[in-house]
Design an enzyme around this catalytic site. Structure first.
Site, PDB file in Angstrom:
ATOM      1  N   MET A  30       0.822  -1.217   0.000  1.00  0.00           N
ATOM      2  CA  MET A  30       0.000   0.000   0.000  1.00  0.00           C
ATOM      3  C   MET A  30       0.863   1.278   0.000  1.00  0.00           C
ATOM      4  O   MET A  30       2.043   1.237   0.292  1.00  0.00           O
ATOM      5  CB  MET A  30      -0.907   0.025   1.237  1.00  0.00           C
ATOM      6  CG  MET A  30      -1.931  -1.086   1.257  1.00  0.00           C
ATOM      7  SD  MET A  30      -2.994  -1.016   2.720  1.00  0.00           S
ATOM      8  CE  MET A  30      -4.026   0.415   2.359  1.00  0.00           C
ATOM      9  N   ASP A  63      -2.903  -4.778  -0.160  1.00  0.00           N
ATOM     10  CA  ASP A  63      -2.497  -6.107   0.341  1.00  0.00           C
ATOM     11  C   ASP A  63      -3.319  -6.548   1.551  1.00  0.00           C
ATOM     12  O   ASP A  63      -3.622  -7.747   1.692  1.00  0.00           O
ATOM     13  CB  ASP A  63      -0.987  -6.179   0.629  1.00  0.00           C
ATOM     14  CG  ASP A  63      -0.473  -5.100   1.555  1.00  0.00           C
ATOM     15  OD1 ASP A  63      -1.280  -4.315   2.084  1.00  0.00           O
ATOM     16  OD2 ASP A  63       0.755  -5.047   1.748  1.00  0.00           O
TER      17      ASP A  63
HETATM   18  O1  5SP Z   1       1.595   0.026   5.264  1.00  0.00           O
HETATM   19  C1  5SP Z   1       0.917  -0.979   5.223  1.00  0.00           C
HETATM   20  C2  5SP Z   1      -0.534  -0.948   5.499  1.00  0.00           C
HETATM   21  O2  5SP Z   1      -0.994   0.271   5.973  1.00  0.00           O
HETATM   22  C3  5SP Z   1       1.541  -2.292   4.939  1.00  0.00           C
HETATM   23  O3  5SP Z   1       0.646  -3.372   5.093  1.00  0.00           O
HETATM   24  C4  5SP Z   1       2.132  -2.388   3.560  1.00  0.00           C
HETATM   25  O4  5SP Z   1       1.090  -2.407   2.601  1.00  0.00           O
HETATM   26  C5  5SP Z   1       2.991  -3.673   3.654  1.00  0.00           C
HETATM   27  O5  5SP Z   1       3.337  -4.343   2.572  1.00  0.00           O
HETATM   28  P1  5SP Z   1       4.078  -5.790   2.677  1.00  0.00           P
HETATM   29  O6  5SP Z   1       4.982  -5.788   3.879  1.00  0.00           O
HETATM   30  O7  5SP Z   1       2.980  -6.821   2.853  1.00  0.00           O
HETATM   31  O8  5SP Z   1       4.793  -5.870   1.377  1.00  0.00           O
END
Ligand code: 5SP
Ligand code: ADP
Length: 498
Positions: free
Chosen positions: A81, A239
């Site tokens: 995100m 995600d």
């Molecule tokens: O910042 C957030 C949600 O607010 C995280 O959930 C990122 O979206 C993480 O991504 P990954 O670690 O799953 O790649």
């Protein structure tokens, strides 16, 4: 047999899964890409790496599965995100993407709060955090004005990938919710916020839904990946929205606890007026018209893997945790706060660091391991508490991620959350959620709910044990005092950090 593909564009790698109409994974491929960290707090990626990694995965998926490209009905996405991808008038990328875990934007967050006041929460339903997209836009506006003058629009990571696959620039709504530019309850861009920060007309691209079709593959992308140009492409999701769909969180009363590198507690919401006062995130869900509330523990599984790597690198997680189940709740007087990299919920604090409290000469490695597991779960319980305090009823919690591999931890979650905890039979994470969006978009099912009923199987249910719930209730009150008690100590220690 027909198939769909789910593409999970993560922070360290892209993972693609090929799923058949029974919901079975019949192929899987991943490709890693680097983080670019030029200065402390900076975290960037070159969007071209996402495209190249995805093409490599798709080729491998086709080669290894032997599935004819015409049998693949659709593709959809799960995306890391918040990351900012700036595009010029011709949709060329203007600079590296600035990612969700980049923390250079504290000043911009304070500016957003000062300029918007109460409107920030009224419109976006979220607090201004360094990770979100608007502060990143303001940083580029201020520090790279010549480059910013060329910016015609912005997209998020998976939306950029989708643009490269279809030639259409659109932004999917569950991801747009994490930009601080979306009116979350209305599911529409906030012109008021865009104007307040002088963003050009058309800067926010047209919105699409998660299961909405966004065209088919361009001949160029089809040629490079080996997919058919007739493959239909669907919006996808953030995600966490995809993780929730992949865990079947598509009904009121359902909640998810995910212990991966970071930890997430998330509940399905239908009421757009539900007020969490910005204490947890409130985002649009992938299911049309639905939302989710979400609290984040930054170093959840990371705390346990840090502990293992530092004190027992030769052991597997199962070996390290084997003696933990014979210890009582509370690890004989030892508490741990999992603030190894700062915290997000309930304390948005980048300075705080972790503590062991109550360490005694009688404690052995297994006591510390148990305290780490309990501390991570207490931190997630703070999110559960905030969500419940807003009047949400949580009937059961579906537990996913690496933390759901250990039965002692699953029972601990049930005892600390005071709610039945259920594991999944065959957990596949956000990539499965993305594939489910393609399955619904392709017309295999009428809704994500119907698809979840077919694709998702539940494992064992862990019921809370009343005596443990009572003990953990008392320990939780002590745990909650550690943040305030260690805050100024950590501020003082900041100048000594490497
Ligand atoms: O910042 C957030 C949600 O607010 C995280 O959930 C990122 O979206 C993480 O991504 P990954 O670690 O799953 O790649
Ligand atoms: N067998 C296990 N038992 C308990 N915890 C585990 C086990 N395996 C992994 N973990 C925890 O899960 C985390 C990884 O979870 P995962 O969902 O794979 O994370 P991510 O996809 O975010 O990298 C590790 O950091 C570790 O703390």
């Amino acid at each position: 047999m027909k198939y769909v593909i789910g593409v999970d564009l993560g922070t360290s790698s892209v993972k693609t899964v090929l799923v058949n109409q029974e919901g079975e994974i019949t192929g899987e491929a991943t490709a890693a890409y680097p983080l670019i960290q030029e200065r402390p707090g900076y975290s960037e990626q070159n969007p071209e790496e996402w495209v190249n990694g995805t093409i490599a995965c798709l080729k491998k998926l086709l080669q290894e599965s032997g599935v004819p490209p015409e049998d693949i009905d659709g593709v959809s996405f799960s995306g890391q995100m918040h990351g900012l991808v700036l595009l010029d008038e011709q949709n060329n990328v203007l600079r590296n993407a600035i990612l969700w875990n980049d923390t250079r934007t504290t000043k911009e967050c304070r500016e957003i709060e000062a300029k918007l006041g109460d409107k920030l929460l009224d419109i976006t339903r979220n607090a201004a955090l360094e990770g979100f997209t608007l502060p990143k836009i303001l940083w580029v506006q201020k520090h790279e004005p010549e480059l910013f003058a060329k910016a015609a629009r912005f997209v998020l990571p998976k939306d950029y990938l989708r643009y490269r696959m279809t030639g259409r620039v659109e932004m999917e709504i569950s991801d747009a919710a994490g930009t601080l530019l979306l009116n979350v309850p209305e599911g529409a861009w906030s012109e008021e916020i865009a104007q307040a920060f002088g963003l050009p007309e058309g800067f926010c691209p047209p919105l699409v839904g998660s299961t909405e079709e966004t065209g088919t593959l361009t001949p160029a992308f089809a040629g490079e990946s080996g997919l058919s140009p007739n493959t239909r492409v669907f919006g996808g999701g953030a995600d966490n929205a995809c993780g929730a769909v992949g865990a079947g969180i598509v009904r009121k009363g359902d909640a998810m606890c995910s212990i991966g590198t970071s930890g997430v507690v998330l509940t399905y919401e239908e009421d757009k007026s539900k007020d969490f006062a910005g204490k947890v995130h409130f985002f649009n869900h992938a299911h049309p018209g639905a939302f989710y509330a979400m609290g984040v523990t930054l170093a959840a599984g990371y705390s346990l893997s840090w502990f293992k790597e530092s004190l027992a690198p030769e052991l597997s997680f199962d070996e390290l945790l084997a003696p933990v189940g014979s210890l009582p709740p509370g690890a004989e007087g030892l508490l741990f706060t999992p603030y190894l990299v700062g915290e997000r919920t309930p304390h948005a604090d980048s300075v705080i660091r972790a503590s062991f409290i109550g360490l005694s000469g009688t404690h052995r490695r297994e006591h510390l391991a148990r305290a780490v597991m309990e501390g991570i779960t207490f931190s997630l319980a703070e999110s559960v508490e905030l969500i419940r305090a807003a009047g949400v009823t949580i009937e059961r919690i579906i537990s996913i991620g690496g933390g759901a591999k250990n039965p002692v931890w699953l029972q601990m979650q049930a005892d600390i959350f005071g709610t039945p905890v259920v594991s999944l039979k065959n957990e596949q994470g956000p990539a499965m959620g993305a594939a489910m969006m393609a399955a619904v978009g392709s017309g295999w099912f009428g809704s994500l709910k119907e698809c979840a009923d077919k694709f998702i199987g539940y494992g064992k249910t862990y019921e809370p044990i009343p005596a443990n719930v009572e003990t953990y209730g008392r320990l939780f009150k002590l745990y909650q005092q550690v943040y305030e008690a260690t805050r100024s100590l950590n501020e003082g220690l900041q100048e000594f950090r490497g």
